[in-house]
Enzyme design. Structure first.
Site, PDB file in Angstrom:
ATOM      1  N   GLY A 212       0.781  -1.235   0.000  1.00  0.00           N
ATOM      2  CA  GLY A 212       0.000   0.000   0.000  1.00  0.00           C
ATOM      3  C   GLY A 212       0.810   1.281   0.000  1.00  0.00           C
ATOM      4  O   GLY A 212       0.269   2.347   0.269  1.00  0.00           O
ATOM      5  N   GLU A 246       4.766  -6.348   1.889  1.00  0.00           N
ATOM      6  CA  GLU A 246       4.449  -6.925   0.579  1.00  0.00           C
ATOM      7  C   GLU A 246       3.972  -5.842  -0.386  1.00  0.00           C
ATOM      8  O   GLU A 246       2.808  -5.796  -0.737  1.00  0.00           O
ATOM      9  CB  GLU A 246       3.444  -8.073   0.707  1.00  0.00           C
ATOM     10  CG  GLU A 246       2.283  -7.763   1.622  1.00  0.00           C
ATOM     11  CD  GLU A 246       1.310  -8.919   1.806  1.00  0.00           C
ATOM     12  OE1 GLU A 246       1.694 -10.078   1.634  1.00  0.00           O
ATOM     13  OE2 GLU A 246       0.149  -8.618   2.123  1.00  0.00           O
ATOM     14  N   GLY A 248       3.423  -3.764  -3.900  1.00  0.00           N
ATOM     15  CA  GLY A 248       3.220  -4.085  -5.311  1.00  0.00           C
ATOM     16  C   GLY A 248       3.440  -2.842  -6.153  1.00  0.00           C
ATOM     17  O   GLY A 248       4.489  -2.631  -6.763  1.00  0.00           O
ATOM     18  N   ARG A 249       2.431  -1.955  -6.116  1.00  0.00           N
ATOM     19  CA  ARG A 249       2.414  -0.769  -6.976  1.00  0.00           C
ATOM     20  C   ARG A 249       3.702   0.050  -6.905  1.00  0.00           C
ATOM     21  O   ARG A 249       4.272   0.411  -7.933  1.00  0.00           O
ATOM     22  CB  ARG A 249       1.229   0.122  -6.581  1.00  0.00           C
ATOM     23  CG  ARG A 249       0.937   1.246  -7.558  1.00  0.00           C
ATOM     24  CD  ARG A 249      -0.187   2.151  -7.031  1.00  0.00           C
ATOM     25  NE  ARG A 249      -1.413   1.436  -6.728  1.00  0.00           N
ATOM     26  CZ  ARG A 249      -2.397   1.220  -7.601  1.00  0.00           C
ATOM     27  NH1 ARG A 249      -2.310   1.683  -8.821  1.00  0.00           N
ATOM     28  NH2 ARG A 249      -3.479   0.543  -7.247  1.00  0.00           N
ATOM     29  N   CYS A 319     -15.512   2.424 -28.378  1.00  0.00           N
ATOM     30  CA  CYS A 319     -16.738   3.167 -28.614  1.00  0.00           C
ATOM     31  C   CYS A 319     -17.499   3.341 -27.310  1.00  0.00           C
ATOM     32  O   CYS A 319     -18.625   2.870 -27.157  1.00  0.00           O
ATOM     33  CB  CYS A 319     -17.590   2.431 -29.641  1.00  0.00           C
ATOM     34  SG  CYS A 319     -16.664   2.085 -31.143  1.00  0.00           S
ATOM     35  N   TYR A 347      -0.732  -2.606 -12.082  1.00  0.00           N
ATOM     36  CA  TYR A 347      -2.189  -2.539 -12.239  1.00  0.00           C
ATOM     37  C   TYR A 347      -2.532  -1.872 -13.572  1.00  0.00           C
ATOM     38  O   TYR A 347      -3.347  -0.952 -13.623  1.00  0.00           O
ATOM     39  CB  TYR A 347      -2.830  -1.780 -11.067  1.00  0.00           C
ATOM     40  CG  TYR A 347      -2.468  -2.379  -9.721  1.00  0.00           C
ATOM     41  CD1 TYR A 347      -3.079  -3.550  -9.280  1.00  0.00           C
ATOM     42  CD2 TYR A 347      -1.498  -1.796  -8.909  1.00  0.00           C
ATOM     43  CE1 TYR A 347      -2.737  -4.113  -8.051  1.00  0.00           C
ATOM     44  CE2 TYR A 347      -1.164  -2.355  -7.681  1.00  0.00           C
ATOM     45  CZ  TYR A 347      -1.786  -3.502  -7.261  1.00  0.00           C
ATOM     46  OH  TYR A 347      -1.447  -4.056  -6.059  1.00  0.00           O
TER      47      TYR A 347
END
Ligand SMILES: *Cc1c(COP(=O)(O)O)cnc(C)c1O
Length: 368
Positions: A212, A246, A248-249, A319, A347
């Site tokens: 986070g 842990e 990620g981003r 579209c 992500y």
């Protein structure tokens, strides 16, 4: 935004083969090394769902103590890429088949899940995922701090502590928490302290503090302060404790670039739209998070075919009015220009709806 020279060069070379993703693996290597240095004594598991690309996993492997995975698919994938990697399996909806998998750590999400794990799984080492009632203001996503499907409140934890007594298939190692995302180091340290004091009261010595760490899509040069976070954790850690995070981003967001080309520039009811090859079916991140994806325009197109220094909305080929990558950003843009979107390494591709409208898939390229 600032485009590294290697990405710019590759973009120009790929001009007729866009859209494409370009991953700057040497930038990722440098970044992961710096994160590793900032956190001595803290275990780092990479949250694979942020980006499971095998090339990225290989770069991260030397800096990661393990990998956090959330499905049997991710388990099989990481095993095929890195057969010896340690895996921690989390996620709120594990099936019996997933609970039977042999992993380094199983993150238990509920008393019901623990009952099934005792029945169908093990022997396995497990952490209980705790959702503490602590404030998570300022977070971009909240997985804890109130009623959510993630983890357990202290009542659920007590129930689990009862369930593990008198059996030996599930060995309780400690606690896991992933309460919020998009937090800066001071707020994340406050959460860590709350999780640590809860865990210590129950005599746990292994604590996974989750991920986070904040990234700013508004200001790509602003980075999470890993040094402050590492110093903070070193200050609260007690001898004999295993602390794990842990992320990620904040590990992989910066190494990914999504490159497209301008097909059309048009003015509709006074507003300027640049329509590019590809779109949010390749890079859903700005729609999912509700931001403008940061970008730069490389002036490779036809002079005079667009606009100069005007608010421009960059739309994709789908579209649907939702296919917008950035809204009313002041820029100059011509037909044929290359648009380089940054912060497309986490992500991004894997959260996007690739098959909607059946446009061609992007190419994938790796800078080493
Ligand atoms: C998604 C997730 C992470 C990674 O979160 P980031 O915001 O990408 O750092 C870590 N732990 C769990 C349990 C997750 O679900």
């Amino acid at each position: 935004m600032i485009i590294p020279e290697c990405v710019r060069e590759r973009a120009v070379r790929l001009a007729d083969a866009l859209p494409a993703y370009v991953y700057d693996l040497s930038a990722l290597d440098n970044h992961a090394a710096a994160v590793r240095r900032a956190l001595p004594g803290i275990e780092i598991y990479y949250a694979v769902k942020a980006n499971p690309d095998p090339a990225l996993l290989h770069v991260l492997a030397p800096y990661a103590d393990g990998f956090e995975v959330s499905s049997s698919g991710e388990v099989a994938h990481v095993r095929s890429v890195l057969p010896d990697a340690r895996l921690a399996l989390g996620g709120p909806g594990k099936t019996d088949a997933e609970l039977a998998l042999d992993v380094h750590r199983m993150h238990i999400e509920s008393p019901g899940e623990l009952r099934r794990l005792i029945d169908v799984g093990g022997p396995v080492d497990a952490l209980l995922r705790v959702n503490l009632d602590v404030p998570v203001q300022g977070a971009s996503l909240a997985m804890g701090g109130g009623a959510t499907p993630f983890g357990m409140d202290p009542v659920g934890i007590s129930e689990c502590l009862e369930l593990v007594r008198g059996q030996n298939r599930v060995r309780l190692r400690g606690f896991h928490a992933h309460l919020a995302s998009g937090l800066h180091a001071p707020e994340l340290l406050d959460l860590a302290k709350a999780v640590l004091s809860f865990s210590r009261e129950l005599s746990a010595t292994e604590i996974n503090l989750g991920g986070g760490m904040a990234v700013s899509y508004h200001d790509p040069e602003e980075r999470f302060d890993w040094d402050a976070y590492g110093q903070g954790l070193a200050g609260v850690r007690q001898p004999g404790e295993t602390l794990r995070i842990e992320p990620g981003r904040a590990l992989t967001a910066y190494c990914g670039w999504y490159l497209t080309r301008v097909i059309d520039v048009k003015r509709v009811h006074g507003e300027v739209f640049a329509v590019v090859t590809g779109g949010t079916h390749h890079l859903r991140t700005p729609v999912a998070k509700g931001h403008d994806q940061p970008f730069a325009v490389l002036p490779t197109g036809r002079p005079g075919s667009g606009v100069t220094d005007e608010p421009v909305t960059v739309a994709g080929q789908l579209c649907t009015p939702k296919d917008v990558l950035a809204r009313q950003v002041v820029t100059s843009v011509n037909v044929g220009d290359i648009v380089v979107f940054g912060m497309a390494g986490a992500y991004a591709w894997t959260i996007s709806h690739h098959d909607f409208l059946m446009h061609p898939k992007p190419g994938f390229h790796y800078l080493t």
